[in-house]
Design an enzyme around this catalytic site. Structure first.
Site, PDB file in Angstrom:
ATOM      1  N   ARG A 192      44.226  33.495  40.269  1.00  0.00           N
ATOM      2  CA  ARG A 192      44.410  33.852  41.675  1.00  0.00           C
ATOM      3  C   ARG A 192      43.432  33.098  42.552  1.00  0.00           C
ATOM      4  NH1 ARG A 192      43.741  39.902  44.264  1.00  0.00           N
ATOM      5  NH2 ARG A 192      41.566  39.504  43.738  1.00  0.00           N
ATOM      6  N   THR A 213      43.582  32.682  49.306  1.00  0.00           N
ATOM      7  CA  THR A 213      44.967  33.004  49.670  1.00  0.00           C
ATOM      8  C   THR A 213      45.508  34.209  48.928  1.00  0.00           C
ATOM      9  OG1 THR A 213      45.922  31.594  47.958  1.00  0.00           O
ATOM     10  CG2 THR A 213      45.366  30.545  50.065  1.00  0.00           C
ATOM     11  N   ASP A 218      36.571  43.486  38.056  1.00  0.00           N
ATOM     12  CA  ASP A 218      37.412  42.431  37.504  1.00  0.00           C
ATOM     13  C   ASP A 218      37.611  42.683  36.024  1.00  0.00           C
ATOM     14  OD1 ASP A 218      37.943  39.808  36.119  1.00  0.00           O
ATOM     15  OD2 ASP A 218      37.988  39.104  38.186  1.00  0.00           O
ATOM     16  N   ASP A 254      36.623  39.714  33.597  1.00  0.00           N
ATOM     17  CA  ASP A 254      35.184  39.537  33.463  1.00  0.00           C
ATOM     18  C   ASP A 254      34.559  40.648  32.630  1.00  0.00           C
ATOM     19  OD1 ASP A 254      35.162  37.191  34.893  1.00  0.00           O
ATOM     20  OD2 ASP A 254      34.578  38.120  36.783  1.00  0.00           O
TER      21      ASP A 254
END
Length: 210
Positions: free
Chosen positions: A105, A109, A201, A204
């Site tokens: 990603r 944006t 995340d 992660d």
């Protein structure tokens, strides 16, 4: 939310989600519990697969017993974090073919771009279960499911750990035929496209990267 989206009433699933939400949960524990949740979610979302009856022999005698009426669906992990769910899904379906979709990603944006596509050849016969822990904006899930359909799958399901209302609505609008199962529906997305309260995340935290 309409009937394509479901959060199961499952105490074990909720307790495991609480554990991986905790900031202090280490990577090894996060990865193990994510796999355990993958097994539960897989069993839950596939609970209505069509069945048939077959004659078998038990150690005591013959009987007619239920079997799956069609081949097991392919398991498709959205990289990287989907690998954590895949580990558990394969405990439930150890013989199912496995596919990988690498999507990254853009943080500006919030759009996803592909970097790897490896899908089984028999998606048309089997269908697919797409696995990704987070359903945030919905962009990655929409793109992954489109790719799986393009490869021939006519029956697709999607399982995640945490979903945002914005992502659920976007996915339903893009793929109204796809059932969505999530361990939780959270409050919203923040200005950076992260789920609130979420769990950070997932990639992660699963693999110990920043």
């Amino acid at each position: 939310m309409d009937s394509t989206f479901r959060v199961p009433r499952h105490a074990l699933l909720r307790a495991k989600l609480t554990l991986i939400r905790r900031r202090e949960t280490d990577s090894a524990t996060f990865r193990r519990v994510l796999a355990e949740m993958g097994a539960i979610l897989t069993a839950e979302i596939l609970r209505d697969l069509p069945e048939a009856m077959a004659g078998i022999e038990t150690p005591v005698g013959p009987m007619d017993a239920p079997v799956l009426a069609a081949p097991e669906p392919c398991l498709v992990a959205v990289l990287r974090a989907g690998l954590g769910l895949l580990e558990g899904a394969r405990m439930v379906l150890p013989d199912a073919p496995v596919g990988h979709l690498g999507l990254v990603r853009d943080e500006a944006t919030l759009q996803a771009s592909e970097y790897v596509v490896r899908l089984p050849r028999d998606l048309a016969q089997r269908g697919a279960l797409v696995l990704d822990p987070m359903l945030a904006t919905g962009g990655s899930a929409i793109q992954a499911i489109a790719r799986v359909k393009q490869a021939g799958a006519t029956s697709v399901r999607f399982a995640c750990v945490v979903a945002a209302p914005e992502g659920v609505r976007a996915l339903q609008a893009a793929h109204p035929d796809v059932p969505i199962l999530s361990a939780a529906l959270d409050e919203r997305l923040n200005e950076h496209g992260y789920i609130v309260p979420g769990l950070g995340d997932a990639g992660d935290r699963c693999f110990g990267t920043d």
